[in-house]
Design an enzyme around this catalytic site. Structure first.
Site, short mmCIF file in Angstrom:
data_model
loop_
_atom_site.label_atom_id
_atom_site.label_comp_id
_atom_site.label_asym_id
_atom_site.label_seq_id
_atom_site.Cartn_x
_atom_site.Cartn_y
_atom_site.Cartn_z
N TYR A 1 -4.16 14.39 -2.22
CA TYR A 1 -3.17 14.82 -3.21
C TYR A 1 -3.65 14.68 -4.64
CZ TYR A 1 -2.09 9.79 -3.42
OH TYR A 1 -2.19 8.44 -3.55
N GLU A 2 -4.75 13.95 -4.85
CA GLU A 2 -5.27 13.83 -6.21
C GLU A 2 -5.95 15.12 -6.66
OE1 GLU A 2 -6.75 9.57 -7.14
OE2 GLU A 2 -6.91 9.78 -4.97
N HIS B 1 -7.64 10.41 -2.54
CA HIS B 1 -6.63 10.99 -1.66
C HIS B 1 -6.62 12.49 -1.87
CE1 HIS B 1 -5.32 6.87 -2.55
NE2 HIS B 1 -4.77 6.86 -1.34
N ASN C 1 7.43 0.40 4.50
CA ASN C 1 8.82 0.92 4.50
C ASN C 1 9.10 1.59 5.84
OD1 ASN C 1 6.81 2.94 3.06
ND2 ASN C 1 8.38 4.20 4.06
N MET D 1 -0.73 8.69 3.61
CA MET D 1 -1.43 9.77 2.90
C MET D 1 -2.93 9.54 2.79
SD MET D 1 1.37 10.36 -0.12
CE MET D 1 3.15 10.28 0.23
N SER D 2 -3.51 8.87 3.77
CA SER D 2 -4.96 8.60 3.69
C SER D 2 -5.53 8.48 5.10
CB SER D 2 -5.19 7.29 2.92
OG SER D 2 -4.70 6.19 3.65
N SER E 1 -3.74 0.98 -0.87
CA SER E 1 -2.90 0.65 -2.03
C SER E 1 -2.37 -0.78 -1.99
CB SER E 1 -1.67 1.57 -2.08
OG SER E 1 -2.05 2.89 -2.26
N HIS F 1 -5.35 0.92 -7.02
CA HIS F 1 -6.70 1.17 -6.49
C HIS F 1 -7.71 0.83 -7.58
CE1 HIS F 1 -5.69 3.41 -2.74
NE2 HIS F 1 -4.55 3.59 -3.40
N HIS G 1 6.36 4.74 -4.99
CA HIS G 1 5.05 4.09 -4.99
C HIS G 1 5.18 2.62 -5.40
CE1 HIS G 1 0.75 3.90 -4.83
NE2 HIS G 1 0.62 3.60 -6.11
N ALA H 1 -1.52 1.69 3.42
CA ALA H 1 -0.08 1.46 3.38
C ALA H 1 0.57 2.64 4.08
CB ALA H 1 0.39 1.36 1.93
N1 HPA Z 1 5.13 8.18 3.93
C1 HPA Z 1 3.89 8.55 3.53
N2 HPA Z 1 3.02 7.69 2.98
C2 HPA Z 1 3.42 6.41 2.83
C3 HPA Z 1 4.69 5.97 3.22
C4 HPA Z 1 5.60 6.91 3.80
O1 HPA Z 1 6.75 6.60 4.16
N3 HPA Z 1 4.75 4.64 2.92
C5 HPA Z 1 3.56 4.30 2.38
N4 HPA Z 1 2.74 5.38 2.32
#
Ligand code: HPA
Length: 260
Positions: free
Chosen positions: A70-71, A68, A220, A196-197, A15, A46, A232, A98
């Site tokens: 989750y999609e 992903h 983060n 998440m990937s 991302s 993306h 996001h 990310a």
């Molecule tokens: N958690 C899960 N996926 C993420 C995060 C997170 O804190 N930051 C970026 N992708």
């Protein structure tokens, strides 16, 4: 694409990290829509295209956009791009993503080389009938993230002066971010970052014999570690900020893979 182009290295961009594709020399772009089995990315950030060309003389195929879990799309969308790279001749898969950091000293904007992963997504992308022509039924994950490639990544970081943390990436299905209690659990389990990937593409890559290197862009601190609400939008903004260092690192790293 049956045009004889043979990438040595495939790169999957996470991302907000599309800037890496701009470093490709003599780029040729193909939309995922032209590639059977590739995902139609639904997530902002993306692009959904392959950029083929060279980085420092090494033939590369950069996959801008990934599916992903989750999609909720066909699971094959997680497998096919990686297997396509292998069929096209690639030996190495470089992944970027990310991720949130569980280590306070590795804050937003940091880069982390992935040394290993914990798959907490609740599934495994290799579940289902096995095609023995692609890989073994029970692939080893003993060298999931290739130690020699990690050495080259360290060398590229030293060469460019880019600070590179190292740690264990935890795969999380999403789409919801983790709770603070889940983050405490992941810390106890040994996770240094969460996202998440990546874990599924690594499983597919090791199954079909690709060697893997992977880098997390820390966007983060994980839930419960700071007052900044996770979103996001914030992920994309921080990924873009770290992209410059990531590009410098990859542009030094990829040429080092010529003989690998
Ligand atoms: N958690 C899960 N996926 C993420 C995060 C997170 O804190 N930051 C970026 N992708």
């Amino acid at each position: 694409m049956s045009d004889g182009f043979r990438p040595h290295v495939g790169v999957i961009l996470g991302s907000g990290l599309g800037a890496v594709a701009a470093a490709v020399e003599h780029p040729r772009t193909t939309g995922y829509a032209e590639l059977p089995g590739f995902p139609r990315p639904t997530v902002e950030g993306h692009a959904g295209q392959v950029v083929q060309g060279q980085i420092g003389g090494v033939p590369v195929a950069i996959l801008q956009g990934r599916a992903h879990l989750y999609e909720g799309g066909p699971i094959d969308e997680l497998r096919e791009p990686v297997r396509w790279l292998r069929r096209a001749g690639a030996e190495i898969l470089v992944q970027t993503n990310a991720a949130g950091s569980l280590r306070a000293e590795v804050g937003p904007g940091s880069l982390m080389a992935i040394t290993d992963h914990i798959n907490l997504t609740g599934t495994n992308v290799l579940i289902g009938p096995n095609d023995d022509r692609i890989g073994p039924r029970f692939p080893s994950m003993g060298r999931a993230y290739d130690p020699e490639l990690l050495d080259e990544l360290r060398a590229a970081a030293a060469q460019t002066g880019v600070a590179l943390a190292e740690g264990v990436y935890t795969g999380w299905s999403g789409p919801a971010f983790e709770t603070a209690a889940e983050i405490r659990a992941i810390r106890i389990l040994g996770g240094d970052a969460v996202g998440m990937s990546t874990v599924h593409e690594t499983l597919v890559a090791r199954h079909c014999g690709l060697r893997v290197a992977a880098i997390s862009v820390i966007t983060n601190l994980a839930e419960g570690m700071s007052e900044v609400p996770l979103s996001h939008e914030q992920t994309l903004a921080d990924a873009a900020r770290a992209a410059e260092a990531l590009v410098r690192l990859l542009v030094a790293f990829i040429p080092r893979l010529a003989a690998r």
